[in-house]
Design a protein around this motif. Sequence first.
Motif: not given
Lengths: 157, 486
Positions: B209-212, B214-215, B328
């Motif tokens: 849920s944390n885009d940072e 996942v990036d 994902t």
Amino acid sequence: MRILVLALGNDILGDDAVGLLVADKLERLLPEELRSRVDIVKSSQAGFYLLDYFLMGHDRVIVVDSIIGPESGKIVEIDPDSLKPASAPSPHYSGLPEIFSLLEKLSSPIPDVEIYAITINEPYIGADISEPVKEASEKLANMLILRLRELLLDSHE
Amino acid sequence: MKEIVIDPITRLEGHGKIVIKLDENGEVQKALLQIPELRGFEKFLVGRTAEDAPQITPRICGVCPWAHHMASTKALDDLFKVDPPEPAKKIREFIYNVFMLEDHAIHFYVLAGPDFIVGPKAPKEERNLVGIIKKLGVDLVKNIIVTRKKLRNLEQLLGGKITHPVMGLPGGVAKPLSEDDWKICYETSKEALEFAKFTLETFKNVVLSNDEYVDLIKSDAYTHKTYYMGLVDEKNQVNFYDGKIRVVDPDGNEYVKFDAKNYLDHMAEHVEPWTYVRFTYLKGVGWKGFVDGKDSGIFSVAPLARLNAADGMATPMAQEAYKEFYETLGGRPVHHTLAFHWARVIEMVYAAERMMELIEDPDIKDPNVRKLPEATPDVGIGVVEAPRGTLIHHYETDGKGIIKKANLIVATQNNSARMVLSIEKAAKSLIHGGKVDDGILNMIEMAFRAYDPCHACATHSLPGSMPLIVRIYDKDDNLIKEIRRD
């Protein structure tokens, strides 16, 4: 008071096995009057995998291990507070300091900890335990009996 | 030239270090992973009876004894040409999944999880279980400890001992599963499944849920296009205990699938003068140096590689998670090293589901758990998927079963070449102008922590911590800066 003697070592890694040797001697020599209040556990486990032994409800844990030193066969006492946690890439490197901080945060009863080690040279697979280290194990076993007697019989708890 | 040394010093000094060499502008020129491995076990086995190997080889490692015990036991099946009865295989696979779940849980929650749950740039004192307590609460950590303890109780119950199991015998196991033991196994399996599901949810809630984050997982600094290896069943689904070794290429196509006994036809070892590690690579592709891509024989093992090498998971919830993983991260194969952590959590779900499947199988209580070996031994090769990847035991004996030659391909060895790539790439991406701080150091460490490396087996550790030393030298080899983490 109940005390756990936690002896660490690898029994096919030469002098590294000295902790186990001390435990063997203790099992043989421990006076009858102390036996009901002392547990002796031998383990070849590493780091965080030792956690279970600190959750067995003992009031005190005495860790017996080997440590690399310049001259083999010396008995040293290590202050548990001198072991500082570090982040680790593998369970091999995560150890007692992490266990102590964890117990503290979990508000679990934390046993008092004493650590005794015998200095060894780099151990080799399949090697016998060297004579100076064997002698030190005898001495440490006798020292521990005195220490256990002091803790269990001479205290007024 | 400047030199940065990340030196993990354990009780036995010199277990391994990372050397990063900088050029005159402070840019990374080269990264080396140096590990003086303890390889004496192969020699130690020579002259001993093969039946002793499943008891000796777990002493290689204070962390993953079950992997060695099982690979060794399977090598003895092959050596004595005996196929164990199905109930014995099921007991073995059940307890092996118990071990895999327990081991993966430790890595996720204690070692790797803090990087994500607490944060990769959080102060080092908080990147551990204590930090997880702050973030997720004390009850969760208590649950981790209790569940893990129950799993270890099963290992003791079935294995005889936790660290040095004695259950595996050529042709079967030492004892059948009693009704009382079955009940304990069943109850623990149910709890283990809930625990694994909870872990997957936690991973999704905190990391995905944390885009940072996942990036970060998808970032180029942690990406290599290599081959992947893992054991698969007859449907090409992940299996930890048995199957064929399957390798897929960097595009995800099957490159080769083979029985463990033919591993020497497909795997070879490369030696470098600066390390004791023997880097395994694919013989058919060849050693082309520390480079990735289809023309380089470097391959990877362990959770991410196992998922990449398979067409799916054999259990329903793990399969759902497998699908979400590839949706994902952009399809199979996933080349992002930090995705090892997610893959490991998916494998926890698979291990727990597989435990349930096996314990609910009525066959597992069948007392027929041993077929006595009768053949004359000669060569035996066994394979399992250790938590850290494909593990092969290979023994050659005389007619009386005395070992004449032993070869162990340990899991981390199979990942070592890719680990060198990972460290170098992360270092090149993160270090500029000779500037290194604790956060950068941790992010370089993350590149190899993802593999759950297991070097310098055979010892426990006191004091148990892993101090890191970073030394920066100027071009004349003068020490200009030192960062210690201890």
